[in-house]
Design a protein around this motif. Structure first.
Motif, PDB file in Angstrom:
ATOM      1  N   GLY A 233     -40.293 102.003  29.934  1.00  0.00           N
ATOM      2  CA  GLY A 233     -39.753 103.351  29.796  1.00  0.00           C
ATOM      3  C   GLY A 233     -38.420 103.435  30.508  1.00  0.00           C
ATOM      4  N   PRO A 234     -37.774 104.603  30.418  1.00  0.00           N
ATOM      5  CA  PRO A 234     -36.424 104.755  30.983  1.00  0.00           C
ATOM      6  C   PRO A 234     -36.371 104.507  32.492  1.00  0.00           C
ATOM      7  CG  PRO A 234     -36.957 106.618  29.558  1.00  0.00           C
ATOM      8  CD  PRO A 234     -38.211 105.815  29.698  1.00  0.00           C
ATOM      9  N   GLN A 235     -37.395 104.945  33.236  1.00  0.00           N
ATOM     10  CA  GLN A 235     -37.340 104.760  34.691  1.00  0.00           C
ATOM     11  C   GLN A 235     -37.544 103.282  35.068  1.00  0.00           C
ATOM     12  OE1 GLN A 235     -40.359 106.027  37.802  1.00  0.00           O
ATOM     13  NE2 GLN A 235     -38.999 107.797  37.828  1.00  0.00           N
ATOM     14  N   ALA A 236     -38.431 102.618  34.344  1.00  0.00           N
ATOM     15  CA  ALA A 236     -38.627 101.184  34.594  1.00  0.00           C
ATOM     16  C   ALA A 236     -37.332 100.426  34.311  1.00  0.00           C
ATOM     17  CB  ALA A 236     -39.762 100.646  33.724  1.00  0.00           C
ATOM     18  N   ARG A 237     -36.643 100.812  33.244  1.00  0.00           N
ATOM     19  CA  ARG A 237     -35.354 100.188  32.906  1.00  0.00           C
ATOM     20  C   ARG A 237     -34.316 100.483  33.992  1.00  0.00           C
ATOM     21  NH1 ARG A 237     -30.554 101.711  30.739  1.00  0.00           N
ATOM     22  NH2 ARG A 237     -29.470 100.236  29.368  1.00  0.00           N
ATOM     23  N   ALA A 238     -34.277 101.730  34.444  1.00  0.00           N
ATOM     24  CA  ALA A 238     -33.306 102.129  35.466  1.00  0.00           C
ATOM     25  C   ALA A 238     -33.523 101.350  36.760  1.00  0.00           C
ATOM     26  CB  ALA A 238     -33.389 103.633  35.710  1.00  0.00           C
ATOM     27  N   HIS A 239     -34.763 101.207  37.174  1.00  0.00           N
ATOM     28  CA  HIS A 239     -35.053 100.436  38.391  1.00  0.00           C
ATOM     29  C   HIS A 239     -34.669  98.968  38.207  1.00  0.00           C
ATOM     30  CE1 HIS A 239     -38.387 103.420  39.895  1.00  0.00           C
ATOM     31  NE2 HIS A 239     -37.183 103.931  39.991  1.00  0.00           N
ATOM     32  N   ALA A 240     -34.895  98.443  36.997  1.00  0.00           N
ATOM     33  CA  ALA A 240     -34.559  97.035  36.738  1.00  0.00           C
ATOM     34  C   ALA A 240     -33.059  96.798  36.863  1.00  0.00           C
ATOM     35  CB  ALA A 240     -35.054  96.618  35.352  1.00  0.00           C
ATOM     36  N   LEU A 241     -32.270  97.827  36.615  1.00  0.00           N
ATOM     37  CA  LEU A 241     -30.816  97.671  36.749  1.00  0.00           C
ATOM     38  C   LEU A 241     -30.440  97.330  38.192  1.00  0.00           C
ATOM     39  CD1 LEU A 241     -28.273  97.865  34.919  1.00  0.00           C
ATOM     40  CD2 LEU A 241     -27.986 100.199  35.762  1.00  0.00           C
ATOM     41  N   MET A 242     -31.132  97.928  39.136  1.00  0.00           N
ATOM     42  CA  MET A 242     -30.891  97.602  40.550  1.00  0.00           C
ATOM     43  C   MET A 242     -31.294  96.154  40.836  1.00  0.00           C
ATOM     44  SD  MET A 242     -30.153  98.754  43.745  1.00  0.00           S
ATOM     45  CE  MET A 242     -30.538  98.166  45.416  1.00  0.00           C
TER      46      MET A 242
ATOM     47  N   PHE B 253     -43.271 108.049  40.152  1.00  0.00           N
ATOM     48  CA  PHE B 253     -43.197 106.838  39.323  1.00  0.00           C
ATOM     49  C   PHE B 253     -43.648 107.231  37.921  1.00  0.00           C
ATOM     50  CE2 PHE B 253     -44.560 104.954  43.534  1.00  0.00           C
ATOM     51  CZ  PHE B 253     -43.324 104.436  43.858  1.00  0.00           C
ATOM     52  N   GLU B 254     -42.836 106.880  36.922  1.00  0.00           N
ATOM     53  CA  GLU B 254     -43.184 107.281  35.557  1.00  0.00           C
ATOM     54  C   GLU B 254     -44.264 106.408  34.937  1.00  0.00           C
ATOM     55  OE1 GLU B 254     -39.652 107.720  33.198  1.00  0.00           O
ATOM     56  OE2 GLU B 254     -39.130 109.608  34.192  1.00  0.00           O
ATOM     57  N   GLY B 255     -44.557 105.284  35.571  1.00  0.00           N
ATOM     58  CA  GLY B 255     -45.593 104.403  35.034  1.00  0.00           C
ATOM     59  C   GLY B 255     -45.719 103.179  35.911  1.00  0.00           C
ATOM     60  N   PRO B 256     -46.682 102.304  35.580  1.00  0.00           N
ATOM     61  CA  PRO B 256     -46.944 101.136  36.424  1.00  0.00           C
ATOM     62  C   PRO B 256     -45.746 100.194  36.567  1.00  0.00           C
ATOM     63  CG  PRO B 256     -48.713 101.454  34.828  1.00  0.00           C
ATOM     64  CD  PRO B 256     -47.632 102.424  34.475  1.00  0.00           C
ATOM     65  N   GLN B 257     -44.988 100.011  35.478  1.00  0.00           N
ATOM     66  CA  GLN B 257     -43.865  99.077  35.571  1.00  0.00           C
ATOM     67  C   GLN B 257     -42.736  99.676  36.408  1.00  0.00           C
ATOM     68  OE1 GLN B 257     -40.947  97.891  32.330  1.00  0.00           O
ATOM     69  NE2 GLN B 257     -42.409  96.220  32.176  1.00  0.00           N
TER      70      GLN B 257
ATOM     71  N   LEU C  72     -23.323 102.967  37.255  1.00  0.00           N
ATOM     72  CA  LEU C  72     -23.755 102.941  35.850  1.00  0.00           C
ATOM     73  C   LEU C  72     -24.735 104.045  35.492  1.00  0.00           C
ATOM     74  CD1 LEU C  72     -24.240  99.063  35.542  1.00  0.00           C
ATOM     75  CD2 LEU C  72     -22.377 100.431  34.578  1.00  0.00           C
ATOM     76  N   GLN C  73     -25.367 104.653  36.489  1.00  0.00           N
ATOM     77  CA  GLN C  73     -26.342 105.717  36.227  1.00  0.00           C
ATOM     78  C   GLN C  73     -26.393 106.599  37.474  1.00  0.00           C
ATOM     79  OE1 GLN C  73     -29.657 103.083  35.345  1.00  0.00           O
ATOM     80  NE2 GLN C  73     -30.372 103.069  37.463  1.00  0.00           N
ATOM     81  N   PRO C  74     -26.723 107.899  37.320  1.00  0.00           N
ATOM     82  CA  PRO C  74     -26.637 108.800  38.477  1.00  0.00           C
ATOM     83  C   PRO C  74     -27.618 108.480  39.601  1.00  0.00           C
ATOM     84  CG  PRO C  74     -27.066 110.047  36.425  1.00  0.00           C
ATOM     85  CD  PRO C  74     -26.979 108.604  36.052  1.00  0.00           C
ATOM     86  N   TYR C  75     -28.786 107.965  39.260  1.00  0.00           N
ATOM     87  CA  TYR C  75     -29.809 107.690  40.274  1.00  0.00           C
ATOM     88  C   TYR C  75     -30.418 106.306  40.030  1.00  0.00           C
ATOM     89  CZ  TYR C  75     -29.561 112.737  40.981  1.00  0.00           C
ATOM     90  OH  TYR C  75     -29.113 114.006  41.230  1.00  0.00           O
ATOM     91  N   LEU C  76     -31.048 105.746  41.034  1.00  0.00           N
ATOM     92  CA  LEU C  76     -31.803 104.509  40.809  1.00  0.00           C
ATOM     93  C   LEU C  76     -32.878 104.737  39.755  1.00  0.00           C
ATOM     94  CD1 LEU C  76     -32.135 103.128  44.451  1.00  0.00           C
ATOM     95  CD2 LEU C  76     -30.569 102.386  42.642  1.00  0.00           C
ATOM     96  N   GLY C  77     -33.425 105.934  39.720  1.00  0.00           N
ATOM     97  CA  GLY C  77     -34.424 106.289  38.718  1.00  0.00           C
ATOM     98  C   GLY C  77     -33.848 106.577  37.341  1.00  0.00           C
ATOM     99  N   GLY C  78     -32.539 106.544  37.190  1.00  0.00           N
ATOM    100  CA  GLY C  78     -31.899 106.805  35.901  1.00  0.00           C
ATOM    101  C   GLY C  78     -31.199 108.152  35.908  1.00  0.00           C
ATOM    102  N   GLU C  79     -31.564 109.008  34.976  1.00  0.00           N
ATOM    103  CA  GLU C  79     -30.944 110.329  34.882  1.00  0.00           C
ATOM    104  C   GLU C  79     -31.504 111.301  35.919  1.00  0.00           C
ATOM    105  OE1 GLU C  79     -28.312 111.109  32.961  1.00  0.00           O
ATOM    106  OE2 GLU C  79     -28.338 108.967  32.506  1.00  0.00           O
ATOM    107  N   ALA C  80     -32.660 110.982  36.476  1.00  0.00           N
ATOM    108  CA  ALA C  80     -33.283 111.813  37.514  1.00  0.00           C
ATOM    109  C   ALA C  80     -33.740 110.906  38.648  1.00  0.00           C
ATOM    110  CB  ALA C  80     -34.481 112.567  36.925  1.00  0.00           C
TER     111      ALA C  80
END
Lengths: 231, 231
Positions: free
Chosen positions: A89-98, B87-91, B170-178
């Motif tokens: 999902g988007p958050q997993a992808r965002a964390h992977a960027l770090m 956390f949005e999910g396990p990954q 590249l993105q506003p937060y480590l979590g992505g958009e939020a």
């Protein structure tokens, strides 16, 4: 038509050492997509000119040409959503960027300090002048200046690996119970070393060694079967 | 009953400097949960003895007592699944674990090098002997040995921040958009410094500064309103 990947090779066609290409080969295997990895050398810019730039990985899937490993991962998840995801999902992808930027800022510089002498020797002769010029400019020193106390370099690498070590003590993969693209990003650096250099990057009792072993054997041993040193 | 958090405080009750407690305060705010942050000192072990250990954060939610910031994050997502997830999910959670260990292995050691003189001064007098003894054992040197060229220490911190900088470009937060709990983990280190030390950790034109600013203002300015230096 089978997916084709332009994959960096050394003097020997079977020496496939690019950490960035390994990210993509593992991603393709994770998604269960058959592919042909075409040997490519640094100086064969014409072969991938259609991609609008001069570096691999470049992936050809029918009419689509995609370059750069992160963009290829996004492409694969978009084009093949019914297959196992690289990002859940988007958050997993965002964390992977770090994790990607940790690999590039902390891990790769520590690995290249260890493997540079053998890496240079493994290159195709026609690539050596290009590699020397571009890397000496990038690092601000001669390739010969990478020689030196390998034990000290391995100790530095051991320190750089601390966040990975702590993490894979607690879960089998960076992705949790199953590998994610974050694993492939980091694992690529180990395949880079293994392809060219007989020096073990980590001790056998290091949790990083066990994590690497799981990824070596994954996908019918794609990484373990690749030509490399038995380290 | 309102959630209660045992929150490390300094000489001044309003000086709340624990990076680990900040992770939890941001997480509670993210989930929209009201809480009371009770001032606690290192040597007040009796007050949290019920948790079975001697460190904060310790969170009391009705009958439940949970300690350690990562476990508290898991507890909050499990107990309040209808509220915004940490956390949005396990990954996403698995990847955040690597970011946690990066924070602990790379970021915190670089920050503490900068702030130690002021951190020690900010402590409650009754905590100073405990802190000196435990930290001198941990770091293998006297607290006085942390004094030294602060510009050099800030330069080292700047290098340690490279993966974070690359990512928040590249993105506003480590979590992505939020923001996600990964942001709160890393942000905690900045609140740690801000509570005790007048030195700016990053320049105003650093992408890390903008990322920190977004988190300072989030949740009705929870972090910005806390007592600290205007850096």
């Amino acid at each position: 038509m089978t997916i084709q990947l332009y994959d960096l090779a050394g003097q020997d066609d079977d020496c496939r050492f690019s950490p960035h290409c390994w990210r993509v080969k593992m991603a393709l295997a994770h998604k269960g997509l058959a592919f042909e990895a075409l040997p490519w050398r640094f100086t064969e810019k014409d072969a991938i000119a259609e991609s609008g730039q001069g570096q691999v990985p470049v992936l050809r899937d029918g009419d689509r040409l995609v370059h750069e490993s992160w963009q290829i991962a996004d492409y694969l998840d978009e084009a093949y959503p019914e297959r196992p995801p690289l990002f859940e999902g988007p958050q997993a992808r965002a964390h992977a960027l770090m994790i990607r930027h940790w690999a590039q800022r902390s891990l790769h510089p520590a690995v290249v300090q260890v493997i540079m002498p053998e890496l240079f020797e493994a290159l195709h002769e026609k690539d050596k002048p290009y590699f020397r010029e571009s890397r000496e400019a990038l690092f601000g020193k001669t390739l010969e200046a990478f020689a030196g106390d390998r034990d000290e370099k391995l100790a530095n690498l051991g320190k750089a690996l601390a966040p990975l070590r702590d993490t894979v003590k607690l879960q089998p993969y960076l992705g949790g119970e199953a590998p994610s693209f974050a694993d492939f990003i980091v694992f690529g650096a180990f395949q880079w070393a293994r392809a060219v250099c007989p020096v073990a990057l980590v001790a056998e009792d290091d949790p990083v060694h066990a994590w690497r072993g799981r990824l070596m054997e994954a996908y019918d041993g794609l990484a373990a079967k690749a030509k490399g040193f038995p380290v």
